[in-house]
Design a protein around this motif. Structure first.
Motif, PDB file in Angstrom:
ATOM      1  N   PHE A   1       0.663  -1.238  -0.114  1.00 36.92           N
ATOM      2  CA  PHE A   1       0.029  -0.063  -0.053  1.00 36.92           C
ATOM      3  C   PHE A   1       0.877   1.386  -0.004  1.00 36.92           C
ATOM      4  O   PHE A   1       1.985   1.155   0.402  1.00 36.92           O
ATOM      5  N   LYS A   2       0.476   2.329  -0.623  1.00 38.74           N
ATOM      6  CA  LYS A   2       1.425   3.630  -0.713  1.00 38.74           C
ATOM      7  C   LYS A   2       0.493   4.639  -0.064  1.00 38.74           C
ATOM      8  O   LYS A   2      -0.841   4.773  -0.133  1.00 38.74           O
ATOM      9  N   VAL A   3       1.250   5.506   0.503  1.00 36.07           N
ATOM     10  CA  VAL A   3       0.546   6.892   0.887  1.00 36.07           C
ATOM     11  C   VAL A   3       1.275   8.034   0.028  1.00 36.07           C
ATOM     12  O   VAL A   3       2.592   7.959  -0.236  1.00 36.07           O
ATOM     13  N   TYR A   4       0.767   8.928  -0.183  1.00 37.63           N
ATOM     14  CA  TYR A   4       1.323  10.060  -1.090  1.00 37.63           C
ATOM     15  C   TYR A   4       1.709  11.572  -0.337  1.00 37.63           C
ATOM     16  O   TYR A   4       0.775  11.855   0.364  1.00 37.63           O
ATOM     17  N   ARG A   5       2.633  12.120  -0.663  1.00 44.79           N
ATOM     18  CA  ARG A   5       3.170  13.273  -0.302  1.00 44.79           C
ATOM     19  C   ARG A   5       2.111  14.339  -0.427  1.00 44.79           C
ATOM     20  O   ARG A   5       2.150  15.161   0.484  1.00 44.79           O
ATOM     21  N   ARG A   6       1.316  14.108  -1.485  1.00 45.38           N
ATOM     22  CA  ARG A   6       0.437  15.450  -1.787  1.00 45.38           C
ATOM     23  C   ARG A   6      -0.773  15.420  -0.531  1.00 45.38           C
ATOM     24  O   ARG A   6      -1.444  16.225  -0.496  1.00 45.38           O
ATOM     25  N   ARG A   7      -0.804  14.179   0.189  1.00 45.41           N
ATOM     26  CA  ARG A   7      -1.838  14.251   1.158  1.00 45.41           C
ATOM     27  C   ARG A   7      -1.727  15.500   2.260  1.00 45.41           C
ATOM     28  O   ARG A   7      -2.718  15.907   2.654  1.00 45.41           O
TER      29      ARG A   7
ATOM     30  N   SER B   1       3.579  -4.191   3.301  1.00 46.03           N
ATOM     31  CA  SER B   1       4.298  -3.055   3.458  1.00 46.03           C
ATOM     32  C   SER B   1       3.774  -1.820   3.203  1.00 46.03           C
ATOM     33  O   SER B   1       2.916  -1.874   2.153  1.00 46.03           O
ATOM     34  N   ILE B   2       4.042  -0.572   3.642  1.00 45.37           N
ATOM     35  CA  ILE B   2       3.487   0.711   3.171  1.00 45.37           C
ATOM     36  C   ILE B   2       4.527   1.452   2.950  1.00 45.37           C
ATOM     37  O   ILE B   2       5.720   1.753   3.713  1.00 45.37           O
ATOM     38  N   ASN B   3       4.446   1.665   1.677  1.00 44.67           N
ATOM     39  CA  ASN B   3       5.691   2.811   1.159  1.00 44.67           C
ATOM     40  C   ASN B   3       4.966   4.077   0.713  1.00 44.67           C
ATOM     41  O   ASN B   3       3.818   4.356   0.516  1.00 44.67           O
ATOM     42  N   THR B   4       5.948   5.221   0.798  1.00 43.31           N
ATOM     43  CA  THR B   4       5.472   6.692   0.481  1.00 43.31           C
ATOM     44  C   THR B   4       6.134   6.847  -0.857  1.00 43.31           C
ATOM     45  O   THR B   4       7.340   6.834  -1.065  1.00 43.31           O
ATOM     46  N   ASP B   5       5.167   7.247  -1.828  1.00 46.44           N
ATOM     47  CA  ASP B   5       5.428   8.115  -2.940  1.00 46.44           C
ATOM     48  C   ASP B   5       6.262   9.055  -2.854  1.00 46.44           C
ATOM     49  O   ASP B   5       5.807   9.984  -2.546  1.00 46.44           O
ATOM     50  N   PRO B   6       7.282   9.198  -3.581  1.00 50.55           N
ATOM     51  CA  PRO B   6       8.174  10.291  -3.526  1.00 50.55           C
ATOM     52  C   PRO B   6       7.748  11.511  -4.260  1.00 50.55           C
ATOM     53  O   PRO B   6       8.044  12.654  -4.105  1.00 50.55           O
ATOM     54  N   GLU B   7       6.807  11.396  -5.081  1.00 44.19           N
ATOM     55  CA  GLU B   7       6.164  12.542  -5.711  1.00 44.19           C
ATOM     56  C   GLU B   7       5.064  13.220  -5.180  1.00 44.19           C
ATOM     57  O   GLU B   7       4.120  12.252  -4.565  1.00 44.19           O
ATOM     58  N   LEU B   8       5.016  14.568  -5.386  1.00 42.60           N
ATOM     59  CA  LEU B   8       4.070  15.145  -4.573  1.00 42.60           C
ATOM     60  C   LEU B   8       2.888  15.034  -5.409  1.00 42.60           C
ATOM     61  O   LEU B   8       1.717  15.082  -4.934  1.00 42.60           O
ATOM     62  N   THR B   9       2.955  15.030  -6.654  1.00 46.74           N
ATOM     63  CA  THR B   9       1.577  14.697  -7.567  1.00 46.74           C
ATOM     64  C   THR B   9       1.503  13.356  -8.135  1.00 46.74           C
ATOM     65  O   THR B   9       0.786  13.160  -8.834  1.00 46.74           O
TER      66      THR B   9
END
Length: 471
Positions: free
Chosen positions: A22-28, A463-471
Motif C-alpha cells: 500500500f502507498k501513501v502520497y506526499r500530496r496528502r 508493507s506501506i511505502n511513501t510515493d516520493p512524488e507530490l503529484t
C-alpha cells in the motif's frame, strides 16, 4: 459483539487478492493544509463578532440578541443540514466535500463584505451579513465533517489521529484569531468593514488551494481497512442505532462536549458579575484555545504511537471535566485571575483533544459505516447540547447580590442592569451533568477497534511505502 455492528456488507479482499503493498502520497499533506485552512477560516467567520458585540450592534443597528444569532446560526444549521451534507460527502467523495465547503465558505465571506458597501442601506446591512453567516454555517457542515474521513483514506494508521487532530487544532486556532484580533482591529464601529475584508483572506486562500485537490481517493489504498465495502446509506441508521458502543459515545462524550461551546458563549456573562473584566475573560479564552491547540497535536501523536484511543480519551475526558468544574468554582469564589488562567490552560489541554480522539473512536467502533456520516451525526450531539444549554440555562440565573453589583464588570452603561445575572446555579447544573456523563462513559464504553484489527492483518503481510512524488 459489543458494538452490535453486523457484517451484512461484503468484506474487503483477502491478503492474497490485494496488491503486495500500500502507498501513501506526499500530496496528502497539501490537501490536509487546505482542509486545515478551511476549518480555521470558518471558525474565524463564526466567532469574530462575539468579542465586539457592542460595536457590531451599533454598526448593524440591531440588538445584542441579533448579534448573538450571527454565531448561534452555525449551531442551528449544523444540526439541520448534517445528514444531507454527510450523505453528499460519502456519496460524491472527499474532493466534492472539500470544494463545496471551501467555496461556500468564500461565498459567505463575500456576502459579509458586501454588507459594508456604500450602496447598502443601514437597515439592509444585518440581513446581508446574516445571509453570509448562514452560507458560512452551511459550509461548516462540509469542512467540519471531512477530516476524519480524509485522514482514514489518505493517511496510514500511524498518522490518522494526528491528521484529524491537526484539522481541529486549526479550528481552535481560528477561534483564537477570531476572538482576539477583532478588538484590536475594530477600535471603532467604522473599522468593522476592515475586519470583514481581512477575514476574507483565509477563505480566499483555502478556495485557491482547493483547486490542487484532484481526486477523492489516493491511486493506491493507504491501508487494508480502506478496502472494506461501505455500508449502504439506507442501513446506516440501523447500524448506528444497534451499536451500543456508538450510542454510549454519542450520549456521553457527544453531549458532554457541548459544555465547551456553552462555556465559551456565556463566559463573559458568567464572569463579569464576579469582578472579572473583559481583558481577564479574553485571556481565559486565549489560554483555553492555545493550550487546546497544543493538546490536539500532542495527544494526536501519542494516540498514533500507542493505539490506546479509548484509554487516552477516558483519561483526558475525566481530567477535562474536573478542570471545567474547577473553572466554575474558581469564578464563583472570585479566585485571582492568574489562577483562572492556569485552570483554563489545563482545561484546554485536556478538553480539546477529546473531540478528534472521540471522532476516531466513533469510526473505529462502527467501521465500515461511512466515516463522514458517523462523525457528522456524532458532532450533532454537541451542537444540540449547546443550543439547548444556551437557551435554557439563563432561565436558572438569579439577580446578583449587592456584593456582586459592587464589583461587577458587565459595563452597565451598555446594557440594562436587569441583564446582569448571577450564573452560579447554571454552573452547578453543568457540573453535575458533566460528572454524570463522564462516569457513564468511563464505566460503560468499550471500543472493539474494528478498523485497527483489519490493519493488523495488513501489517503481518504488507508493507506501506511513501510515493516520493507530490503529484
Amino acid at each position: 459483539m459489543y458494538g452490535a455492528i453486523d457484517n451484512e456488507i461484503s468484506p474487503s479482499p483477502t491478503i492474497g487478492e490485494t496488491p503486495t503493498e500500500f502507498k501513501v502520497y506526499r500530496r496528502r499533506w497539501l490537501y490536509l493544509i487546505c482542509i486545515c485552512l478551511a476549518n480555521m477560516s470558518n471558525a474565524i467567520l463564526w466567532i469574530n463578532f462575539a468579542s465586539i458585540a457592542n460595536l457590531a450592534k451599533n454598526y448593524f443597528n440591531v440588538s445584542y440578541g441579533d448579534i448573538n444569532w450571527l454565531s448561534l446560526i452555525f449551531m442551528v444549521v449544523c444540526s439541520i443540514f448534517t445528514l444531507p451534507s454527510t450523505w453528499a460527502i460519502d456519496r460524491f467523495g472527499i474532493r466534492f466535500g472539500i470544494l463545496t465547503g471551501v467555496w461556500l465558505n468564500l461565498t459567505g465571506a463575500c456576502f459579509r463584505v458586501i454588507s459594508t458597501w456604500g450602496f447598502v442601506s443601514i437597515k439592509s446591512r444585518y440581513s446581508i451579513v446574516f445571509i453570509g453567516q448562514f452560507i458560512c454555517a452551511f459550509a461548516q457542515t462540509f469542512t467540519l465533517f471531512i477530516p476524519a474521513k480524509f485522514s482514514f483514506s489518505w493517511f496510514p494508521e500511524s498518522q490518522r489521529t494526528l491528521a484529524t487532530s491537526l484539522c481541529f487544532a486549526a479550528n481552535f486556532f481560528g477561534v483564537f484569531v477570531g476572538t482576539v484580533l477583532p478588538p484590536i482591529i475594530v477600535s471603532h464601529e467604522d473599522k468593522i468593514p476592515l475586519l470583514l475584508y481581512l477575514s476574507l483572506i483565509p477563505a480566499f486562500l483555502a478556495a485557491v488551494l482547493s483547486l490542487t485537490v484532484r481526486s477523492s481517493q489516493p491511486p493506491t489504498p493507504s491501508c487494508l481497512s480502506s478496502l472494506d465495502v461501505k455500508s449502504p446509506y439506507k442501513f446506516v441508521f440501523k447500524k448506528l442505532l444497534t451499536s451500543k458502543s456508538y450510542l454510549i459515545l454519542f450520549f456521553t462524550v457527544g453531549f458532554g462536549l457541548s459544555n465547551n461551546n456553552t462555556l465559551s458563549t456565556l463566559l463573559q456573562q458568567i464572569m463579569c458579575p464576579f469582578g472579572y473584566n473583559d481583558i481577564a475573560v479574553g485571556l481565559c479564552i486565549g489560554c483555553f484555545i492555545i493550550f487546546g491547540l497544543i493538546g490536539c497535536i500532542v495527544m494526536g501523536i501519542i494516540a498514533d504511537k500507542t493505539k490506546k484511543l479509548e484509554e487516552l480519551t477516558k483519561i483526558l475526558y475525566s481530567f477535562g471535566v474536573i478542570s471545567l468544574i474547577c473553572i466554575g468554582l474558581f469564578i464563583i469564589n472570585e479566585v485571582k485571575s492568574y489562577g483562572l488562567y492556569i485552570v483554563f490552560a489545563i482545561a484546554g489541554l485536556t478538553n480539546a483533544p477529546v473531540l478528534p480522539l472521540s471522532l476516531d473512536l466513533s469510526i473505529e467502533t462502527t467501521h465500515p459505516v461511512p466515516e463522514a456520516t458517523v462523525s457528522g451525526i456524532f458532532l450533532v450531539a454537541s451542537q444540540l447540547g449547546s443550543i439547548i444549554a444556551i437557551i435554557i440555562l439563563p432561565s436558572f440565573t438569579r439577580s446578583p447580590s449587592a456584593h456582586q453589583m459592587s464589583i461587577q464588570q458587565c459595563e452597565a452603561e451598555d446594557m440594562k442592569v436587569n441583564d446582569i445575572r448571577d450564573y452560579s446555579i447554571p454552573v452547578y447544573i453543568l457540573a453535575v451533568i458533566s460528572v454524570i456523563l463522564v462516569i457513564c462513559f468511563v464505566s460503560f464504553f468499550h471500543c472493539e477497534y474494528r478498523r485497527q484489527k483489519k490493519d493488523e492483518i495488513e501489517h503481518n503481510a504488507i508493507s506501506i511505502n511513501t510515493d516520493p512524488e507530490l503529484t
